[in-house]
Scaffold this motif. Structure first.
Motif, mmCIF file in Angstrom:
data_model
loop_
_atom_site.group_PDB
_atom_site.id
_atom_site.type_symbol
_atom_site.label_atom_id
_atom_site.label_comp_id
_atom_site.label_asym_id
_atom_site.label_seq_id
_atom_site.Cartn_x
_atom_site.Cartn_y
_atom_site.Cartn_z
ATOM 1 N N PRO A 147 22.026 4.118 19.386
ATOM 2 C CA PRO A 147 22.459 4.739 18.123
ATOM 3 C C PRO A 147 22.835 6.202 18.306
ATOM 4 C CG PRO A 147 20.518 3.388 17.758
ATOM 5 C CD PRO A 147 20.712 3.456 19.250
ATOM 6 N N GLU A 148 23.744 6.642 17.417
ATOM 7 C CA GLU A 148 24.245 8.013 17.353
ATOM 8 C C GLU A 148 25.266 8.331 18.432
ATOM 9 O OE1 GLU A 148 21.186 10.894 17.147
ATOM 10 O OE2 GLU A 148 20.462 10.236 15.179
ATOM 11 N N GLN A 149 25.687 7.352 19.186
ATOM 12 C CA GLN A 149 26.754 7.610 20.147
ATOM 13 C C GLN A 149 28.084 7.728 19.404
ATOM 14 O OE1 GLN A 149 25.726 4.473 23.343
ATOM 15 N NE2 GLN A 149 26.947 6.034 24.394
ATOM 16 N N PRO A 150 28.895 8.725 19.729
ATOM 17 C CA PRO A 150 30.216 8.831 19.108
ATOM 18 C C PRO A 150 31.154 7.729 19.601
ATOM 19 C CG PRO A 150 29.934 10.509 20.790
ATOM 20 C CD PRO A 150 28.601 9.843 20.640
ATOM 21 N N GLN A 160 30.322 6.681 14.534
ATOM 22 C CA GLN A 160 29.207 6.708 15.471
ATOM 23 C C GLN A 160 28.405 5.423 15.359
ATOM 24 O OE1 GLN A 160 25.811 9.303 14.433
ATOM 25 N NE2 GLN A 160 27.058 9.947 12.679
ATOM 26 N N VAL A 162 25.427 3.167 14.721
ATOM 27 C CA VAL A 162 24.232 3.268 13.876
ATOM 28 C C VAL A 162 23.213 2.181 14.207
ATOM 29 C CG1 VAL A 162 25.403 4.406 11.967
ATOM 30 C CG2 VAL A 162 25.384 1.912 12.075
ATOM 31 N N HIS A 179 28.650 9.225 5.726
ATOM 32 C CA HIS A 179 28.926 9.836 7.033
ATOM 33 C C HIS A 179 29.463 11.259 6.874
ATOM 34 C CE1 HIS A 179 30.657 10.447 11.039
ATOM 35 N NE2 HIS A 179 29.830 9.493 11.437
ATOM 36 N N VAL A 228 25.795 15.369 18.041
ATOM 37 C CA VAL A 228 26.242 13.964 18.105
ATOM 38 C C VAL A 228 27.642 13.871 18.701
ATOM 39 C CG1 VAL A 228 26.778 11.908 16.747
ATOM 40 C CG2 VAL A 228 24.786 13.314 16.167
#
Length: 298
Positions: A147-150, A160, A162, A179, A228
């Motif tokens: 999670p939180e990867q662009p 991103q 989730v 967002h 992020v």
């Protein structure tokens, strides 16, 4: 006066005479050209009879040939239509492959420009409810996604991650109402936050004053704040600036650079992770419990 019981030569005699005359004419015709004129004269009278005698045969051959040609033309027409249908389907497939190849090339070129470690993921499903803009891609935690990867496409920021499942991941688009992306104006470095509006292809910048140095056409890029999204990625282009004297902030909207409603391939970016061992593209790691998996690196 005709005699009642008159008798001529017998039939045998007549046949013999006819044979002798025929043989004589054949010999004469073979040895000389004296009978050519007689043959030409007789052909004038016999030609209509020959044509009349051959008329049924000619008519049968003409009708038979016409019917056969019509049947063969029908078969050939059916075969050509089937071939055209197959070729049309192949052309459509080739056109789709050509477009996919173009998109992948753009992604590949973009991954080289990013200088980050990335993984190519394909779109699986789309959720575009009024208050939920998310998509599901076919790469999950067994590929190292978290999670939180662009997530990007060939044009800009998509959103991103989730939720990361073993074989898929859920990506929140930047147009989702929940967002927000820290951005800055690429022209002058002015920092702000772009919020999703719940509308496809539209972002809202609610925290800029009426006298802020921002105009339609300005490119918004990620500022890197928040940890992020890495800095410098294209996010959106300002398309509306409306000053509100009775309010503290201007009314500003922007259009995302990413083709959120068209892209089928995305780049999941590792901006702060330790590089992992590269493997064969698209193949799951041998150890299911292993967190690190194959990535595509620029």
């Amino acid at each position: 006066m005709k005699l009642l019981f008159a008798k001529g030569p017998s039939l045998n005699t007549r046949l013999l005479v006819a044979l002798l005359v025929s043989i004589s004419m054949l010999v004469i015709d073979y040895r000389s050209e004296r009978l050519d004129r007689l043959r030409s004269l007789l052909s004038v009278f016999t030609y209509p009879l020959q044509s009349l005698a051959s008329l049924p045969v000619d008519f049968y051959q003409t009708v038979s040939g016409t019917v056969i040609s019509f049947v063969e033309l029908q078969k050939e027409n059916r075969r050509l239509k089937e071939a055209q249908f197959v070729n049309d389907a192949k052309l459509l497939k080739f056109a789709a492959l050509e477009k996919e190849n173009t998109r992948l090339r753009m992604l590949l070129e973009n991954s080289f420009q990013l200088g980050e470690q990335v993984l190519v993921a394909e779109l699986v499903s789309v959720k575009l409810a009024p208050y939920e803009h998310t998509v599901v891609v076919n790469k999950g935690s067994r590929f190292g996604v978290h999670p939180e990867q662009p997530v990007l496409d060939a044009n800009g920021i998509v959103g991103q991650v989730v939720r990361a499942l073993p074989s898929s991941s859920e990506v929140m688009l930047i147009t989702d109402p929940d967002h927000a992306v820290p951005v800055q104006v690429n022209r002058n470095g002015l920092r702000t936050i772009a919020f999703g509006t719940g509308q496809p292809n539209r972002l809202h910048l609610p925290f800029l004053a009426n006298n802020a140095d921002i105009v339609p056409g300005d490119l918004l890029v990620t500022s890197g704040l928040g940890g992020v999204f890495p800095a410098g990625y294209p996010v959106a282009v300002v398309d509306k600036f409306e000053a509100r004297p009775d309010k503290s902030f201007a009314n500003i909207y922007a259009t995302p650079k990413a083709e959120l409603d068209k892209s089928r391939e995305f780049l999941i970016v590792w901006s702060h992770s330790t590089p992992v061992v590269l493997g064969e593209q698209g193949k799951a790691p041998a150890e299911p419990e292993a967190k690190e998996a194959e990535h595509v690196a620029p």
